[in-house]
Design a protein around this motif. Sequence first.
Motif, mmCIF file in Angstrom:
data_model
loop_
_atom_site.group_PDB
_atom_site.id
_atom_site.type_symbol
_atom_site.label_atom_id
_atom_site.label_comp_id
_atom_site.label_asym_id
_atom_site.label_seq_id
_atom_site.Cartn_x
_atom_site.Cartn_y
_atom_site.Cartn_z
ATOM 1 N N ARG A 84 -16.641 125.986 -10.291
ATOM 2 C CA ARG A 84 -15.812 127.249 -10.482
ATOM 3 C C ARG A 84 -14.644 127.226 -9.592
ATOM 4 N NH1 ARG A 84 -15.762 132.714 -8.583
ATOM 5 N NH2 ARG A 84 -15.442 131.648 -6.371
ATOM 6 N N ASP A 85 -15.104 126.581 -8.195
ATOM 7 C CA ASP A 85 -13.816 126.711 -7.269
ATOM 8 C C ASP A 85 -12.882 125.347 -7.525
ATOM 9 O OD1 ASP A 85 -15.035 128.627 -5.995
ATOM 10 O OD2 ASP A 85 -15.764 127.547 -4.205
ATOM 11 N N LEU A 86 -13.529 124.353 -8.183
ATOM 12 C CA LEU A 86 -12.601 123.002 -8.159
ATOM 13 C C LEU A 86 -11.780 123.195 -9.528
ATOM 14 C CD1 LEU A 86 -14.698 120.169 -6.502
ATOM 15 C CD2 LEU A 86 -13.035 121.639 -5.674
ATOM 16 N N ALA A 87 -12.304 123.478 -10.623
ATOM 17 C CA ALA A 87 -11.856 123.483 -11.957
ATOM 18 C C ALA A 87 -10.544 124.103 -11.940
ATOM 19 C CB ALA A 87 -12.761 123.978 -12.945
ATOM 20 N N PRO A 88 -10.284 125.362 -11.583
ATOM 21 C CA PRO A 88 -9.153 126.285 -11.557
ATOM 22 C C PRO A 88 -7.946 125.250 -10.758
ATOM 23 C CG PRO A 88 -10.604 127.517 -10.782
ATOM 24 C CD PRO A 88 -11.363 126.224 -10.877
ATOM 25 N N LEU A 89 -8.359 124.375 -9.868
ATOM 26 C CA LEU A 89 -7.426 123.810 -8.983
ATOM 27 C C LEU A 89 -6.653 122.415 -10.009
ATOM 28 C CD1 LEU A 89 -8.927 123.616 -5.571
ATOM 29 C CD2 LEU A 89 -7.323 125.147 -6.540
ATOM 30 N N GLY A 90 -7.511 122.258 -11.075
ATOM 31 C CA GLY A 90 -7.053 120.986 -11.934
ATOM 32 C C GLY A 90 -7.806 119.873 -11.845
ATOM 33 N N TYR A 91 -8.906 119.931 -11.045
ATOM 34 C CA TYR A 91 -9.911 118.503 -10.998
ATOM 35 C C TYR A 91 -10.745 118.869 -12.132
ATOM 36 C CZ TYR A 91 -8.921 118.702 -6.026
ATOM 37 O OH TYR A 91 -8.322 118.519 -4.825
ATOM 38 N N ARG A 92 -11.084 117.418 -12.459
ATOM 39 C CA ARG A 92 -11.972 117.456 -13.890
ATOM 40 C C ARG A 92 -13.199 117.505 -13.510
ATOM 41 N NH1 ARG A 92 -8.930 112.517 -15.866
ATOM 42 N NH2 ARG A 92 -10.599 112.183 -17.394
ATOM 43 N N VAL A 93 -13.969 118.413 -13.742
ATOM 44 C CA VAL A 93 -15.563 118.482 -13.369
ATOM 45 C C VAL A 93 -16.362 118.358 -14.563
ATOM 46 C CG1 VAL A 93 -17.102 119.883 -12.229
ATOM 47 C CG2 VAL A 93 -14.705 120.201 -11.607
ATOM 48 N N ASN A 102 -10.786 118.745 0.326
ATOM 49 C CA ASN A 102 -10.121 118.051 1.331
ATOM 50 C C ASN A 102 -10.338 116.495 1.322
ATOM 51 O OD1 ASN A 102 -9.534 120.307 2.508
ATOM 52 N ND2 ASN A 102 -11.268 120.297 4.140
ATOM 53 N N PHE A 103 -11.494 116.091 0.819
ATOM 54 C CA PHE A 103 -11.899 114.735 0.641
ATOM 55 C C PHE A 103 -10.601 114.044 -0.337
ATOM 56 C CE2 PHE A 103 -14.308 111.391 -1.807
ATOM 57 C CZ PHE A 103 -14.360 110.429 -0.533
ATOM 58 N N LEU A 104 -10.672 114.634 -1.605
ATOM 59 C CA LEU A 104 -9.667 114.123 -2.517
ATOM 60 C C LEU A 104 -8.238 114.218 -2.041
ATOM 61 C CD1 LEU A 104 -11.543 115.552 -5.849
ATOM 62 C CD2 LEU A 104 -11.864 113.265 -4.617
ATOM 63 N N GLN A 105 -8.021 115.122 -1.441
ATOM 64 C CA GLN A 105 -6.339 115.427 -0.915
ATOM 65 C C GLN A 105 -5.932 114.458 0.259
ATOM 66 O OE1 GLN A 105 -4.318 116.833 -3.017
ATOM 67 N NE2 GLN A 105 -5.838 117.249 -4.485
ATOM 68 N N PHE A 116 -8.371 113.288 -10.698
ATOM 69 C CA PHE A 116 -9.715 113.112 -10.034
ATOM 70 C C PHE A 116 -10.876 113.777 -10.958
ATOM 71 C CE2 PHE A 116 -6.608 113.604 -6.511
ATOM 72 C CZ PHE A 116 -6.777 112.427 -5.830
ATOM 73 N N ARG A 117 -11.844 112.941 -10.998
ATOM 74 C CA ARG A 117 -13.160 113.350 -11.677
ATOM 75 C C ARG A 117 -14.125 113.697 -10.570
ATOM 76 N NH1 ARG A 117 -14.657 108.666 -14.221
ATOM 77 N NH2 ARG A 117 -15.820 109.589 -15.637
ATOM 78 N N VAL A 118 -14.914 114.745 -10.755
ATOM 79 C CA VAL A 118 -16.051 115.266 -9.950
ATOM 80 C C VAL A 118 -17.283 115.320 -10.796
ATOM 81 C CG1 VAL A 118 -16.900 117.091 -8.398
ATOM 82 C CG2 VAL A 118 -14.530 116.553 -8.497
ATOM 83 N N ALA A 119 -18.509 114.952 -10.348
ATOM 84 C CA ALA A 119 -19.486 114.793 -11.210
ATOM 85 C C ALA A 119 -20.476 115.915 -10.327
ATOM 86 C CB ALA A 119 -20.158 113.425 -11.437
ATOM 87 N N CYS A 120 -21.283 116.835 -11.117
ATOM 88 C CA CYS A 120 -22.191 117.448 -10.522
ATOM 89 C C CYS A 120 -23.502 117.285 -10.922
ATOM 90 C CB CYS A 120 -21.845 118.943 -10.644
ATOM 91 S SG CYS A 120 -20.240 119.492 -9.776
ATOM 92 N N VAL A 121 -24.425 116.992 -10.337
ATOM 93 C CA VAL A 121 -25.671 116.803 -10.913
ATOM 94 C C VAL A 121 -26.616 117.871 -10.654
ATOM 95 C CG1 VAL A 121 -27.818 115.400 -10.774
ATOM 96 C CG2 VAL A 121 -25.579 114.594 -10.007
ATOM 97 N N GLY A 122 -27.133 118.306 -11.835
ATOM 98 C CA GLY A 122 -27.976 119.612 -11.920
ATOM 99 C C GLY A 122 -26.872 120.849 -12.434
#
Lengths: 352, 615
Positions: free
Chosen positions: B136-145, B425-428, B120-126
């Motif tokens: 910080r919360d998502l990257a350790p779970l393995g998501y590509r941020v 939750n959304f991604l899982q 899963f890839r997550v984009a953050c704007v700003g």
Amino acid sequence: MTYLPKPKLHHPSLQKNRVGFTRRDYEGAISTLCAGCGHDSISAAIIQACWELDIEPHRVAKLSGIGCSSKTPTYFLGQSHGFNTVHGRMPSVLTGANLANRELLYLGVSGDGDSASIGIGQFVHAIRRGVDMVYIVENNGVYGLTKGQFSATADQGSKSKKGAVNTDAPVDMVGMALQLGASFVARGFSGDKQQLVPILKAAMTHTGAAFVDVISPCVAFNNHPGSTKSYDYVREHNHALCRMDFIPPRVEITVDSHPPGEVREVRQHDGSMLRLRKLPDSHDTGDRVAAMNYLHECQARGEIVTGLLYVDPEAPDLHAHLDTAPVAFNRLAEPELCPGAAALARINAGLR
Amino acid sequence: MQPTDVRNPQYFHKVVDCQWACPAHTRVPEYIRLIAAGRFDDAYLLNWDSNVFPGILGRTCDRPCEPACRRGRVEENNGEKPEPVAICRLKRVAADNRSNDIDKCMRERLPGQIPGAENFRVACVGAGPASLTVARDLAPLGYRVTVFDADPKGGGFMRTQVPRFRLPEHVIDEEVGYVLDLGVELVGNRRIDSLRKLLEENYDAVFIGCGAPRGRDLQIPGRGENADRIHVGIEWLASVYFGHVKRVGQRVLVLGGGNTAMDCCRSARRLGGDDVKVIVRSGYEEMKASPWEKEDAEHEGVEILNWLNPKSFVHENGKLTGMWFTPMREERDAKGKRKLLPTGEPDRFFACDEVLIAVGQENAFPWIERDLGMAFDEWGMPKLDKLTMQSSLPKVFFGGDAAFGPKNIIWAVEHGHQAAVSIHNFLQDEDVRKRPPPLSNLVSQKMGIHEWTYDNDISPDERYVVPWAPKEKTLADIKQEVELGFDLSTACKEAERCLNCDVQTVFSKDVCIECDACVDVCPMDCITFTANGDEADLRERLTAPAQNPQQDLYVSDPVKTGRVMVKDEDVCLHCGLCAERCPTGAWDMQRFLFAESYAGRGEGYSARPAKKVAA
């Protein structure tokens, strides 16, 4: 007990009384008695009573003997005068102090060991003479400081912590005080401050020998089944004679809404009013003989009677008996204290 | 009253005033104890886990915890000036004294990777605090941020608008670095100018944390002329940061009463402004700036003038010469709603060479195409689920100032945590509204007859002042930090002022013998045994009246005599004397732990590291 001093911080809404002190100002050092000791509650009641009566701490002398109870003056009224006397000798030291300076409020703080055993003679005579004082016996029925032997006030048949049964008859200090002519006699319970604080206030404003016996459970050695001075036993057998309101002299006395018959009022010498509620019709607090009868009747029924048993608001005290000077010795100058050989000769001549 | 159910974690959570008031619910008393114990790394990591930017927040936080702090109430009528514990500045002590290689310990405290998350890839704007928290919360779970920002470096507003004399750049570099080092990709120098194009890049979720980037302007007569002398505050602060602005006129007017106005006036004092005035439409007390920011500005010689409404700019011979202001007063209508009205007094003129407008910030989403189907409200703000931060486009989430308008860093962090839970939750394929249960327990602190695991001796000290660099130095160099931070011995003394409100007084009515020992010993008269009644009645009848309705009464089941134990939580010192005096252990001091759960955590997760971190 705790090793930490009580923090100086107090509740933001803590009020000052008319002489500018908060209730916390009447405290003493932190108690070193066992956690839950009834004596600490009595100290708290004394603190509350003195604060409510607007007593200036430097106008109080607290005297005690030896024992757990006699340690307690360290834990209240830290800014008052104190005298920790020899075992059982508080009454005579108090009598002497009172004769020298009649202007202080005298609190004699003692226990059942100090007053009913070693000091019983001293107790008897101080009461008999009508010394103007509040004589408080913190009564737990055991020698707590020496690990719980029965004291002279332990009831016959009551059990020690280890199961031994007391075979001796108890000394009833309330009965003795009545018989010896105390002009104010009451009994309280350390676990009921609502009753105890007004009793102490009334005793402190009383002129003459005021005797207050306070049942004070010893949590370490006398708070078990079989004890007659445990929290549970006293609560179950407490026959509260009356609820008392103490009305200080400055307060306008309003018409009471209670139906007549249930309330009796006693005006004390200083103008304060004792309003006694729910007194049984049979009991008259102005009748010494009735008080003694009532005490014994309750005792026979196995009840511990608490509340104000007897008061004589107009009784003369030792100073009246002896026709002493109206002020403290420290306010008299040398000519009055040492009136000289001629005055002595006159006294001697009067005795021939 | 009904007996209090202390098994509900929110009851004791509320007693910990600072933690309850903190948007991120940081465990304040715990980290203050760790500081006092010299365990700075543990204190830092506890903060970092909860608020992600301890060093930054230890200097710039709006500190909602401090007005809530019980110490402030306890000191009322107990000395000169009641003050809360310097919670914020103690946080900085943890940051200042942490080990250099603390980043090695960070991963140990984070949850491990979830199999498949790397798809899963997550984009953050700003790249501000909200986005970095999501990362910080998502990257350790393995998501590509991936985090996008128009500026070259991460940090957002914290870097470009908060002046360096309040927040040195190295602090931002370190704490932004910790997040990026978790495997987060930062794409700097890239402004996202179309959400459509971003969505076309096939990210599985998008988080928008772009802040409230537009400074509000003031359209009054004369605004159009001399544009180089009249600036919008936040843009001017950014220009100062980037070095485009190096000087300011000698006489400066700052319009507005918020923290941006304070940053503007203090920056102006450092760039040549000798005569700097802050002019505010309303009264001094109601200014939005934090009291300490106002004090700091005044300390530096800034004058704050109130009840003056800007009317017009005056230009003479093509030069800005000053401004006119209308004196104002307030009036309340029957409903108590406030209105500002001119007093009728003559207008006042203030001469100046330069004006900084700091009258607020606005959100602006010109880059979100309205035909994407995202719902906006009448004020042009995205319609969001306040719990999940999810927009009406299911894969797009918001947080920070972009979500509900300008707030502060600590709120942005909390939004980030919540959005990260939702994205996870959304991604899982879980219910997006599901929140992981908080970690909570209650453990006795008794070690002996009068020994506790915490220091229960209450310090009588008044609040310690943080030392400052000398004014000659700070006003001469805009990068010189003003506050120097507590030294260690002062920090320990300040830490001792903390009342350990998380060590709770827990009452067991079954063993109580009603000896009154706790009532007698309590220094604050918190405890009463009395007949039960309704709350209003009980509050009047206690040993000391309970006059703070914000604070709960702790009511027990009936004890033997039929009375109930009532404890007013308001000014309890948590000194444990009730428990020390209790002969039967009916009172016990129990440490209450409450920790929010972030993405990928929940029951069974422990925030404690497997091995202890060396102090």
